[in-house]
Design a protein around this motif. Structure first.
Motif, PDB file in Angstrom:
ATOM      1  N   GLY A 108      -5.634   3.738 -11.013  1.00  0.00           N
ATOM      2  CA  GLY A 108      -4.466   2.968 -10.623  1.00  0.00           C
ATOM      3  C   GLY A 108      -3.187   3.647 -11.051  1.00  0.00           C
ATOM      4  N   SER A 130       0.857  -1.183   0.000  1.00  0.00           N
ATOM      5  CA  SER A 130       0.000   0.000   0.000  1.00  0.00           C
ATOM      6  C   SER A 130       0.894   1.234   0.000  1.00  0.00           C
ATOM      7  CB  SER A 130      -0.893  -0.001   1.245  1.00  0.00           C
ATOM      8  OG  SER A 130      -1.687   1.178   1.296  1.00  0.00           O
ATOM      9  N   CYS A 139      -2.987   3.918  -2.855  1.00  0.00           N
ATOM     10  CA  CYS A 139      -3.012   2.926  -3.938  1.00  0.00           C
ATOM     11  C   CYS A 139      -2.444   1.599  -3.448  1.00  0.00           C
ATOM     12  CB  CYS A 139      -2.203   3.410  -5.132  1.00  0.00           C
ATOM     13  SG  CYS A 139      -2.817   4.949  -5.868  1.00  0.00           S
ATOM     14  N   THR A 140      -2.936   0.542  -4.057  1.00  0.00           N
ATOM     15  CA  THR A 140      -2.452  -0.812  -3.793  1.00  0.00           C
ATOM     16  C   THR A 140      -1.801  -1.355  -5.055  1.00  0.00           C
ATOM     17  OG1 THR A 140      -4.176  -1.245  -2.147  1.00  0.00           O
ATOM     18  CG2 THR A 140      -3.075  -3.157  -3.121  1.00  0.00           C
ATOM     19  N   ALA A 191      -6.905   7.955 -10.675  1.00  0.00           N
ATOM     20  CA  ALA A 191      -7.930   7.428  -9.782  1.00  0.00           C
ATOM     21  C   ALA A 191      -8.126   5.934  -9.983  1.00  0.00           C
ATOM     22  CB  ALA A 191      -9.250   8.172 -10.018  1.00  0.00           C
ATOM     23  N   SER A 211      -2.992  -2.548 -10.432  1.00  0.00           N
ATOM     24  CA  SER A 211      -3.018  -1.691  -9.250  1.00  0.00           C
ATOM     25  C   SER A 211      -4.387  -1.034  -9.147  1.00  0.00           C
ATOM     26  CB  SER A 211      -1.924  -0.613  -9.317  1.00  0.00           C
ATOM     27  OG  SER A 211      -2.136   0.221 -10.450  1.00  0.00           O
ATOM     28  N   SER A 212      -4.666  -0.462  -7.990  1.00  0.00           N
ATOM     29  CA  SER A 212      -5.932   0.244  -7.777  1.00  0.00           C
ATOM     30  C   SER A 212      -5.713   1.344  -6.758  1.00  0.00           C
ATOM     31  CB  SER A 212      -7.022  -0.721  -7.302  1.00  0.00           C
ATOM     32  OG  SER A 212      -6.643  -1.336  -6.073  1.00  0.00           O
ATOM     33  N   CYS A 213      -6.504   2.414  -6.856  1.00  0.00           N
ATOM     34  CA  CYS A 213      -6.400   3.553  -5.941  1.00  0.00           C
ATOM     35  C   CYS A 213      -7.787   3.888  -5.392  1.00  0.00           C
ATOM     36  CB  CYS A 213      -5.817   4.773  -6.646  1.00  0.00           C
ATOM     37  SG  CYS A 213      -4.130   4.539  -7.300  1.00  0.00           S
ATOM     38  N   ASN A 214      -7.834   4.459  -4.197  1.00  0.00           N
ATOM     39  CA  ASN A 214      -9.105   4.894  -3.630  1.00  0.00           C
ATOM     40  C   ASN A 214      -9.162   6.415  -3.584  1.00  0.00           C
ATOM     41  OD1 ASN A 214      -7.617   5.779  -1.388  1.00  0.00           O
ATOM     42  ND2 ASN A 214      -7.986   3.891  -0.245  1.00  0.00           N
ATOM     43  N   GLY A 215     -10.245   6.925  -3.063  1.00  0.00           N
ATOM     44  CA  GLY A 215     -10.426   8.370  -3.052  1.00  0.00           C
ATOM     45  C   GLY A 215      -9.539   9.105  -2.076  1.00  0.00           C
ATOM     46  N   ASP A 216      -8.847   8.383  -1.205  1.00  0.00           N
ATOM     47  CA  ASP A 216      -7.960   9.016  -0.221  1.00  0.00           C
ATOM     48  C   ASP A 216      -6.516   9.113  -0.709  1.00  0.00           C
ATOM     49  OD1 ASP A 216     -10.062   9.305   1.588  1.00  0.00           O
ATOM     50  OD2 ASP A 216      -9.782   7.253   2.342  1.00  0.00           O
ATOM     51  N   ASN A 217      -6.319   8.945  -2.007  1.00  0.00           N
ATOM     52  CA  ASN A 217      -4.986   9.038  -2.590  1.00  0.00           C
ATOM     53  C   ASN A 217      -4.061   7.912  -2.116  1.00  0.00           C
ATOM     54  OD1 ASN A 217      -3.671  10.565  -4.555  1.00  0.00           O
ATOM     55  ND2 ASN A 217      -2.415  11.639  -3.050  1.00  0.00           N
TER      56      ASN A 217
END
Length: 263
Positions: A114, A103, A155-156, A112, A147-153
């Motif tokens: 990834g 993370s 990413c995984t 947004a 990869s993926s990202c969330n709204g809190d900036n």
């Protein structure tokens, strides 16, 4: 009316004086021309050397910590390292005890959706994620095919290789490392840069005695590349030493480059 001309002795003396003057003028012209040609050759050689040394030092300065090494052979001595393409900070590595996930705080190249835009398509198979255990570089470097990202900036990154457990970076830093780069001083005097299929000559005419290089001797002046290990006071230091010979003169160009990045 009787006219008096030059005697044979006067003609011989005059010719001797003119010959001496001609020899002196010719010698002066030849000497001046030789100085000019030698100066031009030396200036060209130094300019070429400066370009190669500057590019080498700039690239080494931003190398991945722990990736710098020297290899020696019968035909060349090479300085090898991996460049840093991007870097950031991680939150967890591995993520929730999953050895194939980390993370991270999103890098500038992440979106947004990834972080796949961080890896150009033409070099995707060369980039890797480096999370260092001290100065130890994983081999091979894990890659992240997704990869993926969330709204809190946040990413995984989903890695293609399981991470080994280790005492990772105190500063929680990670790096994206590019394809390996090598600078090789060949025994024919050419300094060659290679990365993948790209090979270019950065300089010629170097006269290091590679056979006399002893990497165990930290002050060996014939070694073109010497890597000094990190200490509590500084990061890795790479010592560059290149001998240049032109117009019968030999000069050693030496420079110390400290890696700016730390784990």
């Amino acid at each position: 009316m009787r006219q008096r001309g030059f005697t044979l002795m006067e003609l011989l003396v005059t010719m001797l004086i003119l010959a001496i003057i001609a020899i002196g003028v010719t010698s002066f012209i030849n000497f001046s021309t030789r100085i000019y040609v030698d100066s031009q050759q030396w200036g060209d050689a130094v300019a070429q050397q400066r370009y190669g040394m500057q590019r080498l030092s700039l690239e080494v300065r931003d190398a991945l910590p722990g990736s710098v090494s020297v290899t020696t052979g019968a035909t060349a001595h090479c300085l090898n390292f991996r460049p840093i393409v991007d870097s950031g900070h991680f939150l967890e590595a591995p993520l929730h005890n999953n050895p194939q996930q980390i993370s991270i705080f999103a890098m500038d190249c992440c979106t947004a959706a990834g972080c796949q835009d961080c890896i150009p398509d033409d070099a995707g198979d060369q980039f890797g994620v480096a999370i260092l255990d001290g100065y130890s570089v994983p081999n091979p470097l894990p890659r992240f095919p997704s990869s993926s990202c969330n709204g809190d900036n946040i990413c995984t990154l989903n890695l293609d290789t399981a991470m080994t457990q280790g005492d990772f970076s105190v500063g929680k830093r990670f790096y994206l490392a590019g394809a390996p780069i090598s600078y090789c001083l060949q025994n024919n005097g050419a300094l060659v840069r290679s990365s993948g299929s790209e090979v270019s000559t950065m300089g010629e005419g170097y006269t290091n005695n590679l056979a006399a290089c002893d990497l165990n001797a930290r002050n060996n002046e014939q070694c073109p590349f010497i890597v000094q290990p990190p200490s509590l006071a500084r990061n890795n230091v790479v010592k560059l030493q290149l001998w240049l010979t032109q117009a019968g003169q030999s000069t050693r160009f030496a420079q110390e480059v400290q890696l700016e990045n730390v784990p």
